[in-house]
Design an enzyme around this catalytic site. Structure first.
Site, PDB file in Angstrom:
ATOM      1  N   LYS A 164       1.817   2.297  -5.048  1.00 47.33           N
ATOM      2  CA  LYS A 164       2.383   1.774  -6.299  1.00 47.33           C
ATOM      3  C   LYS A 164       1.481   2.073  -7.496  1.00 47.33           C
ATOM      4  O   LYS A 164       1.944   2.476  -8.558  1.00 47.33           O
ATOM      5  CB  LYS A 164       2.592   0.247  -6.183  1.00 47.33           C
ATOM      6  CG  LYS A 164       3.555  -0.156  -5.076  1.00 47.33           C
ATOM      7  CD  LYS A 164       3.654  -1.670  -4.930  1.00 47.33           C
ATOM      8  CE  LYS A 164       2.421  -2.345  -4.378  1.00 47.33           C
ATOM      9  NZ  LYS A 164       2.057  -1.979  -3.004  1.00 47.33           N
TER      10      LYS A 164
ATOM     11  N   ASP B 143       0.807  -1.226   0.000  1.00 47.90           N
ATOM     12  CA  ASP B 143       0.000   0.000   0.000  1.00 47.90           C
ATOM     13  C   ASP B 143       0.840   1.275   0.000  1.00 47.90           C
ATOM     14  O   ASP B 143       0.432   2.306   0.547  1.00 47.90           O
ATOM     15  CB  ASP B 143      -0.962   0.015   1.204  1.00 47.90           C
ATOM     16  CG  ASP B 143      -1.870  -1.186   1.211  1.00 47.90           C
ATOM     17  OD1 ASP B 143      -2.219  -1.660   0.118  1.00 47.90           O
ATOM     18  OD2 ASP B 143      -2.234  -1.652   2.311  1.00 47.90           O
TER      19      ASP B 143
ATOM     20  N   GLY C 268      -4.515  -4.256  -3.865  1.00 42.52           N
ATOM     21  CA  GLY C 268      -5.519  -3.214  -4.125  1.00 42.52           C
ATOM     22  C   GLY C 268      -4.750  -1.960  -4.495  1.00 42.52           C
ATOM     23  O   GLY C 268      -4.136  -1.336  -3.633  1.00 42.52           O
ATOM     24  N   HIS C 269      -4.709  -1.630  -5.787  1.00 43.53           N
ATOM     25  CA  HIS C 269      -3.933  -0.481  -6.257  1.00 43.53           C
ATOM     26  C   HIS C 269      -4.891   0.641  -6.657  1.00 43.53           C
ATOM     27  O   HIS C 269      -5.680   0.484  -7.586  1.00 43.53           O
ATOM     28  CB  HIS C 269      -3.032  -0.895  -7.430  1.00 43.53           C
ATOM     29  CG  HIS C 269      -1.989  -1.911  -7.043  1.00 43.53           C
ATOM     30  ND1 HIS C 269      -1.077  -2.433  -7.905  1.00 43.53           N
ATOM     31  CD2 HIS C 269      -1.704  -2.478  -5.829  1.00 43.53           C
ATOM     32  CE1 HIS C 269      -0.280  -3.275  -7.267  1.00 43.53           C
ATOM     33  NE2 HIS C 269      -0.653  -3.333  -6.008  1.00 43.53           N
TER      34      HIS C 269
ATOM     35  N   GLN D 239       1.936  -6.015  -3.238  1.00 44.46           N
ATOM     36  CA  GLN D 239       2.378  -6.148  -1.842  1.00 44.46           C
ATOM     37  C   GLN D 239       3.669  -5.332  -1.642  1.00 44.46           C
ATOM     38  O   GLN D 239       3.880  -4.374  -2.369  1.00 44.46           O
ATOM     39  CB  GLN D 239       2.579  -7.616  -1.454  1.00 44.46           C
ATOM     40  CG  GLN D 239       1.293  -8.421  -1.330  1.00 44.46           C
ATOM     41  CD  GLN D 239       0.729  -8.882  -2.657  1.00 44.46           C
ATOM     42  OE1 GLN D 239       1.398  -9.555  -3.397  1.00 44.46           O
ATOM     43  NE2 GLN D 239      -0.511  -8.536  -2.941  1.00 44.46           N
TER      44      GLN D 239
HETATM   45  P1  GDP Z   1      -0.802   0.436  -3.554  1.00 46.83           P
HETATM   46  O1  GDP Z   1      -1.393  -0.851  -3.104  1.00 46.83           O
HETATM   47  O2  GDP Z   1       0.674   0.496  -3.301  1.00 46.83           O
HETATM   48  O3  GDP Z   1      -1.129   0.803  -4.959  1.00 46.83           O
HETATM   49  O4  GDP Z   1      -1.429   1.558  -2.616  1.00 46.83           O
HETATM   50  P2  GDP Z   1      -2.992   1.676  -2.171  1.00 46.83           P
HETATM   51  O5  GDP Z   1      -3.775   2.129  -3.326  1.00 46.83           O
HETATM   52  O6  GDP Z   1      -3.433   0.446  -1.472  1.00 46.83           O
HETATM   53  O7  GDP Z   1      -2.892   2.782  -1.040  1.00 46.83           O
HETATM   54  C1  GDP Z   1      -2.345   4.036  -1.278  1.00 46.83           C
HETATM   55  C2  GDP Z   1      -3.403   5.095  -0.922  1.00 46.83           C
HETATM   56  O8  GDP Z   1      -2.774   6.358  -0.808  1.00 46.83           O
HETATM   57  C3  GDP Z   1      -4.462   5.268  -1.986  1.00 46.83           C
HETATM   58  O9  GDP Z   1      -5.659   5.648  -1.369  1.00 46.83           O
HETATM   59  C4  GDP Z   1      -3.917   6.403  -2.847  1.00 46.83           C
HETATM   60  O10 GDP Z   1      -4.944   7.139  -3.511  1.00 46.83           O
HETATM   61  C5  GDP Z   1      -3.273   7.264  -1.803  1.00 46.83           C
HETATM   62  N1  GDP Z   1      -2.084   8.016  -2.249  1.00 46.83           N
HETATM   63  C6  GDP Z   1      -1.122   7.647  -3.109  1.00 46.83           C
HETATM   64  N2  GDP Z   1      -0.152   8.588  -3.156  1.00 46.83           N
HETATM   65  C7  GDP Z   1      -0.522   9.563  -2.306  1.00 46.83           C
HETATM   66  C8  GDP Z   1       0.082  10.801  -1.895  1.00 46.83           C
HETATM   67  O11 GDP Z   1       1.171  11.177  -2.296  1.00 46.83           O
HETATM   68  N3  GDP Z   1      -0.609  11.550  -0.959  1.00 46.83           N
HETATM   69  C9  GDP Z   1      -1.808  11.139  -0.457  1.00 46.83           C
HETATM   70  N4  GDP Z   1      -2.399  11.919   0.446  1.00 46.83           N
HETATM   71  N5  GDP Z   1      -2.395   9.994  -0.824  1.00 46.83           N
HETATM   72  C10 GDP Z   1      -1.755   9.211  -1.722  1.00 46.83           C
HETATM   73  P1  IMO Z   2      -0.920  -4.121  -2.307  1.00 48.09           P
HETATM   74  O1  IMO Z   2      -0.465  -4.665  -3.655  1.00 48.09           O
HETATM   75  C1  IMO Z   2      -0.952  -4.570   2.016  1.00 48.09           C
HETATM   76  C2  IMO Z   2      -1.030  -8.646   3.601  1.00 48.09           C
HETATM   77  C3  IMO Z   2      -2.277  -9.081   4.317  1.00 48.09           C
HETATM   78  C4  IMO Z   2      -1.688 -10.079   5.291  1.00 48.09           C
HETATM   79  C5  IMO Z   2      -0.578 -10.741   4.475  1.00 48.09           C
HETATM   80  C6  IMO Z   2      -0.984 -12.047   3.802  1.00 48.09           C
HETATM   81  O2  IMO Z   2      -2.209  -3.417  -2.362  1.00 48.09           O
HETATM   82  O3  IMO Z   2       0.176  -3.352  -1.670  1.00 48.09           O
HETATM   83  P2  IMO Z   2      -2.601 -12.746   1.813  1.00 48.09           P
HETATM   84  O4  IMO Z   2      -3.933 -12.233   1.393  1.00 48.09           O
HETATM   85  O5  IMO Z   2      -1.534 -12.556   0.777  1.00 48.09           O
HETATM   86  O6  IMO Z   2      -2.658 -14.131   2.344  1.00 48.09           O
HETATM   87  O7  IMO Z   2      -2.188 -11.837   3.086  1.00 48.09           O
HETATM   88  O8  IMO Z   2      -0.215  -9.792   3.483  1.00 48.09           O
HETATM   89  N1  IMO Z   2      -1.259  -8.130   2.226  1.00 48.09           N
HETATM   90  C7  IMO Z   2      -1.183  -6.845   1.894  1.00 48.09           C
HETATM   91  N2  IMO Z   2      -0.994  -5.740   2.665  1.00 48.09           N
HETATM   92  N3  IMO Z   2      -1.069  -4.449   0.667  1.00 48.09           N
HETATM   93  C8  IMO Z   2      -1.233  -5.531  -0.107  1.00 48.09           C
HETATM   94  O9  IMO Z   2      -1.218  -5.459  -1.460  1.00 48.09           O
HETATM   95  C9  IMO Z   2      -1.345  -6.801   0.500  1.00 48.09           C
HETATM   96  N4  IMO Z   2      -1.543  -8.050   0.053  1.00 48.09           N
HETATM   97  C10 IMO Z   2      -1.478  -8.858   1.111  1.00 48.09           C
HETATM   98  O10 IMO Z   2      -2.908  -8.009   4.959  1.00 48.09           O
HETATM   99  O11 IMO Z   2      -1.084  -9.401   6.365  1.00 48.09           O
HETATM  100 MG    MG Z   3      -2.902  -1.569  -1.827  1.00 50.53          MG
END
Ligand code: GDP
Ligand code: IMO
Ligand code: MG
Length: 422
Positions: free
Chosen positions: A15, A12, A39-40, A221
């Site tokens: 990415k 998270d 979840g991107h 991840q």
């Molecule tokens: P990912 O899994 O690495 O793609 O990240 P996620 O989407 O799960 O979580 C990142 C969250 O931070 C999302 O809600 C994005 O919209 C938000 N986000 C990404 N970059 C920034 C930033 O520079 N500032 C803020 N405030 N939010 C951001």
């Molecule tokens: P993105 O790509 C954050 C965590 C879960 C749990 C562990 C194992 O959005 O960054 P699993 O479902 O793989 O058996 O879970 O890994 N986890 C993540 N945490 N971002 C993710 O993906 C994750 N995918 C799995 O919360 O601790």
């Molecule tokens: Mg994510």
């Protein structure tokens, strides 16, 4: 030439947003591991979209997108995702390719995931319960079903064989989730999947690389969730570091050029497992609120804390990171002072090494270095010279500690909120 983009923390890191921004420079975006546990989040025309299986280059008309052999695919989730993305780009199916060697998550994998977590009780991993672990177990256990198998005449026989094996393993837990309901959607989605371009992924990508196409491998991840190097057993079931790109796409290591590591300006983790810099106080709560730290896949609140340079340096070493992008810098507005872990104190001794027994040792105390914060709104900055000097001092320290340059600062969720740094 292939560049790699990976998360350096526990996932998270932002990415999805960064891939979406960088996609203009690439011909192909390829996912190489993970599955619907990812979840991107992206913002397209001001609307929020969360991608789980589809690469984050899909919104760019010039980009082809590959779901590589290292990914595990739940056809139901993929089908739902296609329905979600289609209104934004009706041509998407002509640009989405799936390796025939990617493994399938079948409905009983979800039941096995739930049963495994239930059996662990208080020690549960905190899995997203998408069936990731059981699907990868069947892959390495040589029992799995692959995307290409859906085209085989005896697919139903193979499916039933695997399902029955799972039901046997589940025993009295076989109703732990409503997998029969999921099975109905599964077979509908499999029919849909048959109509997508299922390709020989390793030839597909190598031919394009030979033709001079630019590829960005999109990690899911984060490095500290890597099956080999993460905080085992509180990890996911794939190699999330650069090494996963070679086996997850079928490309040779010498084809890899830049490795772009993504890190938040602080740190989060969702699910169980060690997190040395976690804040259990009101500062942690304030970070969660300011950063809106709730899981993009499960909605769970994310645990929040200070940046951990011991873990971050370990992650940059493992993946050969050549540049770091710091995200969510704007979230730190008003936090004063800021802290960063520069070592761990373990039973009275300081170390900068990431410990093997991190999951068993409750006596790991982060050694924190304090930085002055800022009161400006970092989200308003457009160029580096508009960034508060206290923030650039913070970044300069990070670069020095890691020995890697910070190329960009992300200061908001929108695609264009990115500042060239170094
Ligand atoms: P990912 O899994 O690495 O793609 O990240 P996620 O989407 O799960 O979580 C990142 C969250 O931070 C999302 O809600 C994005 O919209 C938000 N986000 C990404 N970059 C920034 C930033 O520079 N500032 C803020 N405030 N939010 C951001
Ligand atoms: P993105 O790509 C954050 C965590 C879960 C749990 C562990 C194992 O959005 O960054 P699993 O479902 O793989 O058996 O879970 O890994 N986890 C993540 N945490 N971002 C993710 O993906 C994750 N995918 C799995 O919360 O601790
Ligand atoms: Mg994510």
């Amino acid at each position: 030439m292939i560049d790699v983009l990976i998360g350096l923390q526990w996932g998270d890191e932002g990415k999805g947003k960064i891939v979406d921004y960088l996609a203009k420079e690439y011909d192909i975006i390829a996912r190489f591991q993970g599955g619907p546990n990812a979840g991107h989040t992206l913002y397209v025309d001001g609307k929020k979209v969360v991608l789980h299986t589809i690469p984050s280059g899909i919104f760019h008309k010039h980009c082809e997108n590959l779901i590589g052999n290292g990914v595990v695919i739940d056809p139901v989730v993929l089908s739902q995702e296609i329905d979600k993305v289609m209104p934004f780009c009706p041509d998407m199916l002509s640009r989405l390719f799936i390796s025939h060697k990617a493994h399938l998550i079948i409905p009983t994998h979800r039941a096995l995931d739930a049963a495994s977590e239930a059996a662990k009780g208080a020690d549960k991993i905190g899995s997203t319960l998408k069936g990731i672990g059981p699907a990868y177990m069947d892959k390495t256990g040589r029992n799995g079903l692959r995307v290409g198998d859906i085209l085989a005449k005896d697919f139903m026989d193979r499916y039933n064989k695997l399902k029955n094996k799972h039901l046997q393993m589940l025993g009295e837990n076989s109703n732990i989730v409503d997998w029969p309901q999921w099975e109905v959607s599964f077979f509908e989605a499999v029919e849909k999947l048959k109509k997508l371009p299922i390709v020989n992924g390793e030839y597909w990508i190598n031919e394009r690389l030979a033709a001079g196409k630019k590829v960005l491998a999109e990690g899911a991840q984060g490095s500290m969730l890597d099956i080999d190097f993460g905080t085992y057993p509180f990890v996911t079931s794939s190699n999330t570091i650069t090494a996963g790109v070679c086996s997850g796409l079928g490309v040779a290591p010498q084809k890899i050029k830049e490795v772009i590591g993504i890190s938040k300006a602080y740190c989060t983790r969702v699910g169980g497992g060690p997190f040395p810099t976690e804040l259990h106080d009101e500062t942690g709560e304030a970070l969660r609120k300011a950063g809106n730290e709730f899981g993009a896949t499960t909605g769970r609140p994310r645990r929040c804390g200070w940046m951990d340079l011991v873990a971050l340096k370990y992650a940059t070493m493992l993946s050969g990171v050549t540049q770091v992008i710091i995200t969510k810098a704007d979230v730190l507005d008003g936090f004063n002072p800021l802290q960063v872990a520069v070592a761990y104190n373990i039973d009275g001794a300081e170390t900068e090494y990431f410990p093997f027994d991190i999951c068993d040792n409750n006596d790991i105390v982060p050694v924190l270095k304090t930085f002055e914060g800022w009161s400006d709104s970092l989200g308003d900055a457009v160029t580096k010279d508009q960034l508060p000097v206290t923030f650039t001092n913070y970044c300069d320290f990070l670069q020095k500690y890691l020995g890697v340059r910070i190329s960009y600062i992300s200061n908001g969720p929108d695609r264009e909120k990115l500042i060239a740094f170094n």
